[in-house]
Design an enzyme around this catalytic site. Structure first.
Site, PDB file in Angstrom:
ATOM      1  N   HIS A  20       0.862  -1.185   0.000  1.00 14.92           N
ATOM      2  CA  HIS A  20       0.000   0.000   0.000  1.00 14.92           C
ATOM      3  C   HIS A  20       0.898   1.234   0.000  1.00 14.92           C
ATOM      4  O   HIS A  20       1.581   1.495   0.989  1.00 14.92           O
ATOM      5  CB  HIS A  20      -0.921   0.002   1.225  1.00 14.92           C
ATOM      6  CG  HIS A  20      -1.914  -1.133   1.206  1.00 14.92           C
ATOM      7  ND1 HIS A  20      -3.130  -1.035   0.558  1.00 14.92           N
ATOM      8  CD2 HIS A  20      -1.852  -2.382   1.717  1.00 14.92           C
ATOM      9  CE1 HIS A  20      -3.787  -2.183   0.698  1.00 14.92           C
ATOM     10  NE2 HIS A  20      -3.030  -3.019   1.389  1.00 14.92           N
ATOM     11  N   ASN A  52      -6.415   0.511  -3.194  1.00 14.55           N
ATOM     12  CA  ASN A  52      -7.291   1.282  -2.284  1.00 14.55           C
ATOM     13  C   ASN A  52      -6.737   2.663  -1.956  1.00 14.55           C
ATOM     14  O   ASN A  52      -6.670   3.071  -0.802  1.00 14.55           O
ATOM     15  CB  ASN A  52      -7.594   0.488  -1.006  1.00 14.55           C
ATOM     16  CG  ASN A  52      -6.358   0.217  -0.158  1.00 14.55           C
ATOM     17  OD1 ASN A  52      -5.238   0.298  -0.635  1.00 14.55           O
ATOM     18  ND2 ASN A  52      -6.581  -0.122   1.102  1.00 14.55           N
ATOM     19  N   HIS A 192      -2.758 -12.530   1.718  1.00 12.69           N
ATOM     20  CA  HIS A 192      -2.533 -12.686   3.163  1.00 12.69           C
ATOM     21  C   HIS A 192      -3.287 -13.843   3.834  1.00 12.69           C
ATOM     22  O   HIS A 192      -4.139 -13.631   4.698  1.00 12.69           O
ATOM     23  CB  HIS A 192      -2.797 -11.375   3.921  1.00 12.69           C
ATOM     24  CG  HIS A 192      -3.990 -10.557   3.490  1.00 12.69           C
ATOM     25  ND1 HIS A 192      -5.252 -11.067   3.404  1.00 12.69           N
ATOM     26  CD2 HIS A 192      -4.093  -9.257   3.124  1.00 12.69           C
ATOM     27  CE1 HIS A 192      -6.081 -10.114   3.011  1.00 12.69           C
ATOM     28  NE2 HIS A 192      -5.397  -9.008   2.825  1.00 12.69           N
ATOM     29  N   ASP A 265       1.927  -6.802   2.439  1.00 10.80           N
ATOM     30  CA  ASP A 265       0.746  -6.019   2.851  1.00 10.80           C
ATOM     31  C   ASP A 265       1.191  -4.773   3.629  1.00 10.80           C
ATOM     32  O   ASP A 265       0.530  -4.335   4.584  1.00 10.80           O
ATOM     33  CB  ASP A 265      -0.257  -6.844   3.655  1.00 10.80           C
ATOM     34  CG  ASP A 265      -1.651  -6.214   3.669  1.00 10.80           C
ATOM     35  OD1 ASP A 265      -1.860  -5.198   2.966  1.00 10.80           O
ATOM     36  OD2 ASP A 265      -2.532  -6.727   4.368  1.00 10.80           O
TER      37      ASP A 265
END
Ligand code: DOR
Ligand code: ZN
Ligand code: ZN
Length: 391
Positions: A20, A52, A192, A265
């Site tokens: 991210h 996102n 994940h 992640d």
């Protein structure tokens, strides 16, 4: 340039399928520049930037913007992940084909953080991505089973009065999507993986020829819900930290290949979103600069993986899953190097404030870990050396 690699291990540059980067939208926590620096320092030469962002990466304009910014920074190949659905939520499929045909050449699509709950939407998305020779990286959360969920469902969560996130929330939707992937012939990537039961589902699906791959995060390979005892929101993450026996099964599944690779992640968060009540805190942890050391700690040192195996789970497999022909493999003669040199014997202590990310939310704060990335090289250019980024 001559590199002194005496005593170091040479690996293909690492590929992170799940990062991210927060740009656009939350540049107070991470930017493509700072996230790329963290990646290079962690030994990565390619990262997949999750969809996102704000606005969501669900169209060609946004994914091209992220791709271009990654090229400008130039420290690591930034591949934008396209959102499966418009705005990540809801039932309208995003323009997957337009993103695939854009300059960003998007082949990995995801619903990260907002699982596609509707099986028909997921089935259609699988059909589209199959036609585009892409893959759906699914977040693996049945949202009807995780309403208000705050921690792994079990005794610890119950004692703290936190709503539980059952293992079945993950296992049921992974099973569903494995069935849909099998029936459509499409490729599915499970993000994940956190429970032993999901490993069982993956084994079953792979045995019957489903085109499914899966990743596990460093934090799910080391940490357990024992961490809840401190009530420190740095330990809040989706999916939640599970039990000791889940951790053991995940390590063995990665060594065996049922779980294909490690993905971070990497999820930077602002101080105000972590220095607060548990229930108000945002889920997620930094991962790019600690991933290799956690893999060495949890797999190499206990004898579950050798360095050849590290190359497989950190580079080769993720490159193969994402369809990157120029990463994750041994160099051809005369080819400019994309590689990472690691000192296997050195140790270092994690300090959130010293990491390249703007955010500092590492759950490994203060831990002394094995293995130090000495040099990262992308197509013949040194991007990081001895803890410093080379711009
Ligand atoms: O812990 C998480 N953080 N899990 C997710 O799925 C999303 C991520 C984020 O964006 O912060
Ligand atoms: Zn996710
Ligand atoms: Zn994520």
């Amino acid at each position: 340039e001559v590199l002194d690699a005496d005593g170091l291990v040479a690996l293909p540059g690492f590929v992170d399928l799940h990062t991210h980067l927060r740009e656009p939208g939350r540049e107070d926590t991470e930017t493509i520049a700072t996230g790329s620096a963290a990646a290079a320092l962690g030994g990565y030469t390619a990262v997949f930037a999750m969809a996102n962002t704000d606005p969501v990466a669900d169209n060609a304009v946004i994914v091209e913007h992220i791709w271009r910014r990654g090229r400008e920074v130039g420290l690591v190949d930034v591949h934008p992940v396209g959102a499966v659905t418009v705005g990540l939520k809801g039932e309208k499929l995003a323009e997957l084909g337009t993103m695939a045909r854009s300059q960003a050449d998007v082949r990995v699509f995801s619903d990260d953080g907002h699982c596609v709950a509707d099986p028909l939407v997921m089935r259609r998305a699988l059909e589209y991505t199959k036609a585009l020779d892409g893959v759906i990286a699914q977040h693996a959360e049945e949202p009807r089973l995780t309403v208000d969920a705050q921690a792994h469902e079990g005794e610890r969560a119950a004692r703290l009065g936190l709503a539980g996130w059952p293992a079945a929330a993950e296992e049921s939707i992974v099973a569903r999507d494995c069935l849909l992937a099998k029936q459509t012939g499409a490729r599915l990537h499970v993000c994940h993986v956190s429970t032993a039961g999901t490993v069982d589902v993956l084994r079953w699906a792979k045995e019957r020829g489903t085109k499914v791959s899966a990743e596990v995060t460093p934090h799910h390979l080391l940490l357990t819900d024992e961490r809840l005892a401190t009530y420190d929101p740095v330990n809040k993450v989706n999916p939640p930290l599970r039990t000791e026996s889940d951790v053991q099964v995940l390590r063995e599944a990665l060594a065996e290949g049922v779980v294909d690779c490690v993905a971070t992640d990497h999820a930077p968060h602002a101080p105000q979103d972590k220095d607060c009540e548990w229930s108000a805190a945002r889920p997620g942890m930094l991962g790019l600069q600690t991933a290799l050391s956690i893999v060495v700690e949890t797999l190499v040192r206990p004898g579950l993986l050798d360095w050849r195996g590290v190359a497989r789970v950190m580079s080769e497999k993720p490159a193969e899953i994402a369809g990157l022909p120029d990463q994750g493999r041994p160099l051809a003669v005369g080819e400019p190097a994309t590689l990472t040199l690691v000192d296997p014997d050195a140790r270092w202590t994690v300090r959130g404030t010293e990491l390249a990310s703007i955010a500092g939310n590492t759950p490994f704060e203060g831990m002394e870990l094995p293995a130090v990335v000495r040099t990262t090289m992308l197509r013949g250019r040194v991007t990081a050396a001895d803890g410093k980024v080379q711009r």
